[in-house]
Enzyme design. Structure first.
Site, short mmCIF file in Angstrom:
data_model
loop_
_atom_site.label_atom_id
_atom_site.label_comp_id
_atom_site.label_asym_id
_atom_site.label_seq_id
_atom_site.Cartn_x
_atom_site.Cartn_y
_atom_site.Cartn_z
N ASN A 111 0.83 -1.21 0.00
CA ASN A 111 0.00 0.00 0.00
C ASN A 111 0.86 1.26 0.00
O ASN A 111 0.34 2.36 0.18
CB ASN A 111 -0.97 0.01 1.19
CG ASN A 111 -0.27 0.09 2.53
OD1 ASN A 111 0.96 0.04 2.59
ND2 ASN A 111 -1.03 0.20 3.60
N LEU A 112 2.17 1.10 -0.18
CA LEU A 112 3.11 2.22 -0.29
C LEU A 112 3.08 3.12 0.95
O LEU A 112 3.42 4.30 0.87
CB LEU A 112 2.86 3.04 -1.58
CG LEU A 112 2.88 2.21 -2.88
CD1 LEU A 112 2.61 3.12 -4.08
CD2 LEU A 112 4.22 1.50 -3.07
N ASP A 121 -3.96 -2.76 0.83
CA ASP A 121 -3.64 -2.78 2.26
C ASP A 121 -3.89 -4.19 2.78
O ASP A 121 -5.04 -4.67 2.76
CB ASP A 121 -4.56 -1.76 2.96
CG ASP A 121 -4.32 -1.70 4.46
OD1 ASP A 121 -3.56 -2.54 4.99
OD2 ASP A 121 -4.92 -0.80 5.10
N LYS A 174 6.21 -9.28 16.28
CA LYS A 174 7.04 -10.36 15.71
C LYS A 174 6.90 -11.63 16.54
O LYS A 174 6.73 -12.73 16.00
CB LYS A 174 8.51 -9.93 15.62
CG LYS A 174 8.75 -8.78 14.65
CD LYS A 174 8.32 -9.12 13.23
CE LYS A 174 8.48 -7.95 12.27
NZ LYS A 174 7.83 -8.16 10.97
N SER A 222 12.51 -11.20 13.40
CA SER A 222 13.60 -10.29 13.75
C SER A 222 14.37 -10.82 14.95
O SER A 222 13.81 -11.51 15.82
CB SER A 222 12.97 -8.94 14.10
OG SER A 222 13.92 -8.12 14.74
N PHE A 244 6.37 -9.47 3.90
CA PHE A 244 7.21 -8.40 4.47
C PHE A 244 6.34 -7.28 5.07
O PHE A 244 6.81 -6.54 5.93
CB PHE A 244 8.06 -7.73 3.38
CG PHE A 244 9.16 -8.57 2.81
CD1 PHE A 244 10.29 -8.86 3.55
CD2 PHE A 244 9.06 -9.07 1.51
CE1 PHE A 244 11.32 -9.63 3.01
CE2 PHE A 244 10.08 -9.83 0.97
CZ PHE A 244 11.22 -10.11 1.72
N TYR A 252 6.24 -3.15 18.55
CA TYR A 252 6.77 -3.70 17.29
C TYR A 252 7.33 -5.10 17.53
O TYR A 252 6.99 -6.04 16.81
CB TYR A 252 7.87 -2.78 16.71
CG TYR A 252 8.64 -3.47 15.61
CD1 TYR A 252 8.06 -3.70 14.36
CD2 TYR A 252 9.95 -3.93 15.82
CE1 TYR A 252 8.76 -4.37 13.35
CE2 TYR A 252 10.65 -4.60 14.83
CZ TYR A 252 10.06 -4.81 13.60
OH TYR A 252 10.74 -5.48 12.61
N LYS A 255 7.60 -0.84 11.01
CA LYS A 255 8.82 -1.36 11.65
C LYS A 255 9.56 -0.40 12.58
O LYS A 255 10.67 -0.71 13.00
CB LYS A 255 9.78 -1.84 10.57
CG LYS A 255 10.26 -0.73 9.64
CD LYS A 255 11.43 -1.14 8.77
CE LYS A 255 11.89 0.00 7.91
NZ LYS A 255 13.05 -0.30 7.09
#
Ligand code: NAD
Ligand code: UDP
Length: 346
Positions: free
Chosen positions: A42-43, A68, A164, A135, A91, A160, A95
């Site tokens: 969704n940039l 989205d 994960k 991560s 991805f 965040y 973040k």
């Protein structure tokens, strides 16, 4: 390759967040390995121009759908168009650690709803293979170094990080419930660098939080001085130690993970992706200066809250199982990063 009526068809992979930093490099690696890439993004933290870079490097522009992932019905329409995909690399996520502390529900909503929607749609459309961006943050402050995949996970220190840890658990539970699904959880250490062409790289929004873009922007005189957070850690030179991995090496690991699942690896696999070598903040600064000949003005600043003193990976499992190793020399990584920064400044 899949054969349809005597015609060879490339295997299709959906890459959510494929316009972003790691996603664009992975799209290059996938296309160079013969996969057909479809990007869902969704940039919200990237620019479509990254796919121009992918097209220039590989000669093929990945198909792009502006969607989205947290919007189930929009994402379902996108999946419907690409139900012949053999895998998804997920991805798409926010973040920034600090932003997640300030706005936790935005992070949980985006990162967890996006993942849950992807899992539900993979099941509905019978797409069996998932690669998930996890991560090193899941290890918190480890008691023993380097960390292996068996190192105990610690409670997340930010929303965040929480997304994960929870994301990994949601995937395990889902694969447990639907054994026709397979997943690979890739725990990235510190990705840095850019494509050697200088055509794609990291595009941080505003003032960078991460060390590498802060170094290059300081070298480029966009920032006056690099703040080095803490010089009194219990490490060999007093600076924090991390495992900085070249983004192109990281990208290749996604291809290796997909090939591993496509050739029979099932259930949930977990791999650390790092170099196996710890570098201090000052070693990275000095390494950049010697690779590029460009000075990086810095000053010692107070420790940054929440920083782990030292962490680096034992990545030998990925080497054994995926036949993958991070082998780009640091000097090349730093030279590519600088090439990308200069292209941006121009
Ligand atoms: P990035 O921000 O450059 O890329 C993420 C992409 O996802 C962006 O293009 C963004 O527009 C897109 N996106 C975000 N939310 C979306 C949504 N709801 N729907 C569709 N698109 C969405 O980040 P990156 O550095 O390439 O990171 C990729 C993944 O790797 C993320 O999951 C991140 O958490 C994880 N990761 C990154 C690092 C790092 O240091 N870069 C380290 C460990 C893990
Ligand atoms: N760092 C720094 N100055 C900066 C940004 C980061 O000294 O402007 C240090 C930070 O304290 C940490 C290391 O660089 O020790 C890597 O930080 P980054 O935010 O890049 O990654 P993290 O390991 O925190 O995810």
């Amino acid at each position: 390759m899949i054969v349809h009526g005597g015609v060879f068809m490339a295997k299709k992979i959906i890459v959510t967040g494929g316009a972003g930093y790691i996603g664009s490099h992975t799209s290059v690696a996938l296309q160079e390995s013969g996969f057909d890439v479809v990007v869902f993004d969704n940039l919200s933290n990237s620019n479509i121009s990254s796919l121009d870079g992918v097209a220039k490097i590989t000669g093929t522009r990945p198909e792009f759908i502006n969607v989205d992932c947290a919007d189930f019905s929009a994402l379902r329409s996108a999946f419907m168009l690409h139900r012949d995909a053999v895998g998804v690399i997920h991805f798409a996520a926010f973040k920034a650690v600090g932003e997640s502390v300030a706005n936790p529900t935005m992070y949980y909503r985006n990162n967890l709803n996006g993942l849950i929607n992807v899992l539900d749609l993979m099941r509905e459309f019978e797409i069996p293979n998932l690669v998930f961006s996890s991560s090193a943050t899941v290890y918190g402050t480890p008691a023993v170094l380097p960390v292996t995949e068996q190192t105990p996970l610690q409670p997340a220190t930010s929303p965040y990080g929480g997304t994960k840890v929870m994301g990994e658990n949601i995937i395990r539970d889902t694969v447990h419930a639907y054994p026709q699904m397979h997943a690979t959880l890739l725990r990235y250490f510190n990705p840095i660098g850019a494509h050697p062409s200088g055509l794609i790289g990291e595009l941080p929004n505003g003032v960078p939080n991460n060390l590498m873009p802060y170094i290059t922007q300081t070298a480029a005189r966009i920032r006056p001085v690099l703040n080095v957070f803490g010089d009194d850690y219990d490490t060999p030179d007093g600076f924090c130690v991390r495992d900085y991995i070249d983004v192109n090496d990281l990208a290749r690991a996604h291809v290796a993970a997909l090939n591993y699942m496509l050739s029979g690896g099932d259930g949930v696999s977990v791999f650390n992706l790092g170099t196996g070598r710890g570098l201090s903040v000052m070693e990275l600064v000095r390494g950049f200066e010697s690779a590029t000949g460009v000075p990086v003005p810095y000053k010692i600043a107070p420790r940054r809250a929440g920083d782990v003193p030292a962490i680096w990976a034992d990545a030998s499992l990925a080497e054994r199982v995926l036949k993958w190793r991070a082998d780009t020399p640091l000097s090349e990584t730093l030279a590519s990063t600088w090439r990308w920064q200069k292209n941006q400044s121009n």
